[in-house]
Design an enzyme around this catalytic site. Structure first.
Site, PDB file in Angstrom:
ATOM      1  N   LYS A   1       3.522   4.576  -4.714  1.00  0.00           N
ATOM      2  CA  LYS A   1       3.540   5.036  -6.103  1.00  0.00           C
ATOM      3  C   LYS A   1       2.269   5.797  -6.450  1.00  0.00           C
ATOM      4  O   LYS A   1       2.283   6.703  -7.282  1.00  0.00           O
ATOM      5  CB  LYS A   1       3.736   3.839  -7.035  1.00  0.00           C
TER       6      LYS A   1
ATOM      7  N   GLU B   1      -2.026   1.006 -14.630  1.00  0.00           N
ATOM      8  CA  GLU B   1      -1.765   2.150 -15.483  1.00  0.00           C
ATOM      9  C   GLU B   1      -1.579   1.661 -16.916  1.00  0.00           C
ATOM     10  O   GLU B   1      -1.360   0.464 -17.155  1.00  0.00           O
ATOM     11  CB  GLU B   1      -0.511   2.909 -15.024  1.00  0.00           C
TER      12      GLU B   1
ATOM     13  N   HIS C   1      10.491  -7.213 -16.109  1.00  0.00           N
ATOM     14  CA  HIS C   1      10.420  -5.821 -15.651  1.00  0.00           C
ATOM     15  C   HIS C   1      11.558  -5.480 -14.692  1.00  0.00           C
ATOM     16  O   HIS C   1      11.457  -4.534 -13.913  1.00  0.00           O
ATOM     17  CB  HIS C   1       9.073  -5.528 -14.991  1.00  0.00           C
TER      18      HIS C   1
ATOM     19  N   ARG D   1      16.885   6.414  -2.674  1.00  0.00           N
ATOM     20  CA  ARG D   1      18.040   5.634  -2.239  1.00  0.00           C
ATOM     21  C   ARG D   1      19.058   5.604  -3.368  1.00  0.00           C
ATOM     22  O   ARG D   1      18.813   6.139  -4.460  1.00  0.00           O
ATOM     23  CB  ARG D   1      17.628   4.194  -1.912  1.00  0.00           C
TER      24      ARG D   1
END
Length: 686
Positions: free
Chosen positions: A120, A193, A228, A286
Site C-alpha cells: 500500500k 495515514e 473496518h 483480484r
C-alpha cells in the site's frame, strides 16, 4: 495467434468463491478442480467440483497458502489454468509467477501489477505520480493530526487496521497492528495515514486486457463496515454527483493504465461527501467479495470476463464490459443492487466469531445462486448440517437483491433476511435487517462509521417494544408446548398421561428457556380431563401476552407447527427442536413467526456437577490457539488488564481480567489449542 482455450480450471480457494467460479465454468463447459483442507472436506464446494484434491491439514499456512501443494494438485488433475479467487494467494505475485512458469494459465493480472499494488505504501506513491489523489501521512503526528489510522501494507479485510485517537496510544497500536498483520499476511509492515471520521468507502470496478486498454464497469459503495470490514455493499454508489462520479472513474482508469492492468480489479477510494473530494486507498488486483452487485447492474459475468482475458479474447471484454449500464451507472431510475454479508458472529459481543454445527440454513424466496440474472441471489459456502470451523473467515453467505429502485431492494432484502431460518449459531442477521431498515441508510446517509454513529453495535441488548414483547412471549409459549409434547412422545413411563398434568391444579407448569444468556421461566396451565390445553400464565409481571393459548399443535415434518391465539388473532409458529442423546433430550429450540425468531436453549432441571466451574473463571469463547500470555499466575491484575490473546477464525481476541483481583490460575501456555468453554484463567476478585 489463435486465442487460448482453457479446458480445466483449478480454483485455489474455498467456500462460496470456489462455488461462484465453478458456476461460471459449468455454464461455459469448463471442467473444475477443488482443493480442500481436512476441515472443509464435506463442504458443498468440494462435492460440486469435477475433481477434488486434499491438502492435508487445516490451518491456511499448511493448506491454502501452500503454493507447492496447489501446483501439484493442478498437475495431478490435468488442470491447465488456475483461478485464485480472493484472499489466500490471490494477490501473491510469486504464486502467479510459479503458475505461469509451470505452463499453466493464470486467471489474474500480470505478476508485476500485483507487486506494484501489493504494498500500500508503494501503491500510493505510484498513484500520486499517475495523478490520482492520495492521502498523505504526517511524518511526526501531533494532536492536530488525530485521529489516525494504522494499516497493514500487505493485506486487507480490516486485519492489521487500528484507529488511534490519543497520541500516547500510537506506539502500542502500531505494535498490535504489526502482530496481526504478520499473522494474517506474513508481513508485519504497517503505515499511518489520516482517518476521515465520516468518510465513505467507494470503489470502482475495472477490466483490462493487459495491452493498454482499461474499461470501467461501474462503482460501488461499501461504507457500512464493522472492524473496518465490509458488511453491506451496493451498486451504483448512491448520492454521488455525476461530475464526481466521472472523476472517480477517470482516476480509476488512470490507476489501471499506470500498471497495464489485465483482468478484473478494483480501485478503492475514501470519499468525503461534505467536500466531494476522494482519495486513493488501494487497488485490489483480484475479484472482490462484493462483485455480484456490479454484475447485477451492469448485466455481466465478471468471472466469465476474467476467463476471456486469460484466453486472449479481449474483444469479448470490450463488447460485454463496456455496455451502457457499465459505462455510466446512475442512481436516477436505474437498477440497484444491494449485498449483505451473513456472518457467524455475535454483534452484541464485539462481533465475536461463532463456530459449530449449522443445524439449519434456509433462505426462502431466493431465485438462485452465483448468477447475475437472479434478482434475489444467494452465494453460500455452507448448507444445513455443515460445520463452521475456526480456521477461516466466519462468512456464511452473501445475499444479493436487485430491484428497479434502491428502496425496493432494501425492503425485499430485509424481508428475506427476516424469514431466513438460521439455526445452531449466532449470526449478524438481525444487525443487517436493522441497517437495511434504518432511516439513515434508506436515505443514503452513509459512512464508514455508520454502525457506531447510529449505535447499532450493541444490537440485541435493548429491551423489546411492548408489541414485540407480546410476540416474543407467544413464541416462548409455542416453544414450551413443542418441548413438552416431544417429552411426552419419547417417555417410556406413563405414556398415556397428558402433558402437564398436576394434582394441584392452581399451580401452573413451568418450562425454563434461556434467551441471550437469560433464563426465562415460561409458566403455563396444563392438562384437564385427559387433554393438554397450553394456556399461557406469564413469563413476567404485567406480561403483554397474558391469556394467550395454543389452538393447534402438530408435527409438520422437520418442525412442529404451533398456532397461538392471543386476543382472537391466531399466529402460526414454526418450532425446530435440536435434540441430543439419540433424540430423547431437547437441547435447543428455534421458533419462527411473523417478525420473530428466537434461538433458545432448554435449561435442564438439574445441573451436571461436571459443568460447573469456579467463580471468576474466564472461559474460551470459541475453539482457538493461545498466541500470547500477558500475565502469570499469582499476579495482581486490574479490571480490563489483558491476560492472554486467543486467535481463532483469522482474528485475535484479547481475554481481559473482569475485575481487580489475583490471577489464581493460568492453565494455558502459548501454542495451546483450547476448546470452546475451556477454562483459560481464574481471577479471584479483591
Amino acid at each position: 495467434m489463435s486465442p487460448l482455450s482453457i479446458k480445466r480450471i483449478l480454483v485455489a480457494n474455498r467456500g462460496e468463491i470456489a462455488r461462484r467460479v465453478f458456476a461460471t465454468c459449468r455454464r461455459l463447459g469448463i471442467d473444475t478442480v477443488a482443493v480442500h483442507s481436512d476441515a472443509d472436506a464435506s463442504l458443498p464446494f468440494v462435492t460440486e467440483a469435477d475433481a477434488a484434491v486434499r491438502l492435508p491439514g487445516n490451518a491456511p499456512g499448511e493448506t491454502y497458502l501452500r503454493a507447492d501443494l496447489i501446483l501439484d494438485a493442478a498437475r495431478r488433475t490435468g488442470a491447465d489454468a488456475i483461478h485464485p479467487g480472493y484472499g489466500f494467494l490471490s494477490e501473491n505475485a510469486d504464486f502467479a509467477r510459479a503458475v505461469e512458469e509451470a505452463g499453466l494459465t493464470w486467471i489474474g493480472p500480470d505478476p508485476a501489477s500485483i507487486e506494484a499494488m501489493g504494498s500500500k505504501i508503494g501503491a500510493k506513491q505510484l498513484m500520486a505520480e499517475a495523478g490520482v489523489p492520495v492521502l498523505t501521512a504526517p511524518a511526526e503526528p501531533t494532536e492536530a493530526d488525530l485521529p489516525l489510522l494504522v494499516k497493514a501494507s500487505a493485506g486487507g479485510g480490516g486485519r492489521g487496521m487500528r484507529v488511534v485517537r490519543r497520541l500516547e496510544d500510537l506506539e502500542a497500536t502500531v505494535e498490535a497492528a504489526r502482530e496481526e498483520a504478520a499473522s494474517a499476511f506474513g508481513d508485519g509492515t504497517v503505515f499511518v495515514e489520516p482517518y476521515v471520521e465520516q468518510g465513505r468507502h467507494v470503489e470502482v470496478q475495472l477490466l483490462g486486457d493487459g495491452r493498454g486498454s482499461v474499461w470501467v464497469v461501474g462503482d460501488r459503495d461499501c461504507s457500512v463496515q464493522r472492524r473496518h470490514q465490509k458488511v453491506v455493499e451496493e451498486a451504483p454508489a448512491p448520492g454521488i454527483p455525476d461530475d464526481v462520479r466521472e472523476a472517480l472513474h477517470e482516476a480509476s482508469r488512470k490507476a489501471g493504465e499506470a500498471i497495464d492492468y489485465r483482468g478484473a480489479g478494483t480501485v478503492e477510494f475514501l470519499y468525503d461527501a461534505e467536500t466531494q473530494r476522494f482519495f486513493f486507498l488501494e487497488m485490489n488486483t483480484r475479484l472482490q467479495v462484493e462483485h455480484p452487485v456490479t454484475e447485477a447492474v451492469a448485466g455481466v459475468d465478471l468471472v466469465e470476463l476474467q476467463i476471456a482475458v486469460a484466453e486472449g479474447r479481449s474483444h469479448v471484454v470490450e463488447q460485454r464490459g463496456t455496455g451502457s449500464a457499465a459505462r455510466n451507472p446512475s442512481t436516477d431510475g436505474g437498477r440497484h443492487s444491494i449485498e449483505v454479508r451473513l456472518y457467524a458472529e455475535d454483534p452484541a459481543a464485539d462481533y465475536q466469531p461463532q463456530s459449530g454445527l449449522l443445524s439449519r440454513f434456509e433462505v426462502p424466496g431466493v431465485d438462485g445462486g452465483f448468477d447475475h440474472a437472479y434478482d434475489l441471489r444467494l452465494d453460500s459456502g455452507f448448507g444445513t448440517g455443515d460445520e463452521v470451523g475456526t480456521f477461516y473467515d466466519a462468512m456464511l453467505a452473501k445475499i444479493i437483491c436487485t430491484a428497479d429502485s434502491r428502496e425496493a431492494a432494501c425492503r425485499r432484502l430485509a424481508a428475506t433476511l427476516r424469514r431466513a431460518e438460521l439455526h445452531g449459531l449466532r449470526t449478524n442477521r438481525d444487525l443487517l435487517v436493522e441497517v437495511l431498515t434504518h432511516p439513515a441508510f434508506v436515505a443514503g446517509e452513509l459512512g464508514t462509521d455508520f454502525l457506531d454513529r447510529h449505535d447499532l453495535v450493541a444490537l440485541g441488548t435493548a429491551e423489546p417494544a411492548p408489541a414485540d414483547a407480546a410476540a416474543q412471549t407467544c413464541a416462548l409459549l409455542a416453544a414450551a408446548a413443542a418441548v413438552t409434547e416431544h417429552a411426552r412422545d419419547v417417555r417410556l413411563a406413563l405414556a398415556g398421561a397428558p402433558s402437564g398434568w398436576r394434582n394441584v391444579v392452581s399451580a401452573p407448569a413451568t418450562t425454563v428457556l434461556e434467551l441471550d444468556g437469560e433464563a426465562i421461566p415460561v409458566r403455563w396451565w396444563g392438562a384437564t380431563a385427559g387433554t393438554t390445553a397450553y394456556v399461557h400464565a406469564s413469563v413476567a409481571e404485567d406480561d403483554p401476552a397474558d391469556g394467550a393459548h395454543v389452538t393447534r399443535l402438530l408435527d409438520a415434518g422437520d418442525h412442529v407447527r404451533v398456532d397461538v391465539d392471543r386476543d382472537g388473532v391466531v399466529t402460526p409458529h414454526r418450532v425446530f427442536l435440536g435434540v441430543a442423546d439419540g433424540g430423547t433430550r431437547v437441547d435447543t429450540v428455534d421458533v419462527h413467526a411473523a417478525g420473530v425468531h428466537l434461538a433458545l436453549r432448554l435449561v435442564p432441571r438439574f445441573v451436571d456437577p461436571a459443568d460447573q466451574v469456579s467463580e471468576g473463571s474466564l472461559l474460551a469463547p470459541m475453539p482457538g490457539t493461545v498466541v500470547a500470555v500477558r500475565a502469570a499466575a499469582g499476579d495482581h491484575v486490574g479490571a480490563g488488564q489483558p491476560l492472554l490473546v486467543l486467535e481463532a477464525m483469522k482474528m485475535q481476541h484479547t481475554i481481559s481480567a473482569p475485575a481487580d483481583g489475583t490471577l489464581a490460575e493460568l492453565p494455558v501456555v502459548v501454542g495451546a489449542q483450547v476448546a470452546a468453554g475451556e477454562v483459560l484463567a481464574v481471577v479471584e476478585p479483591d
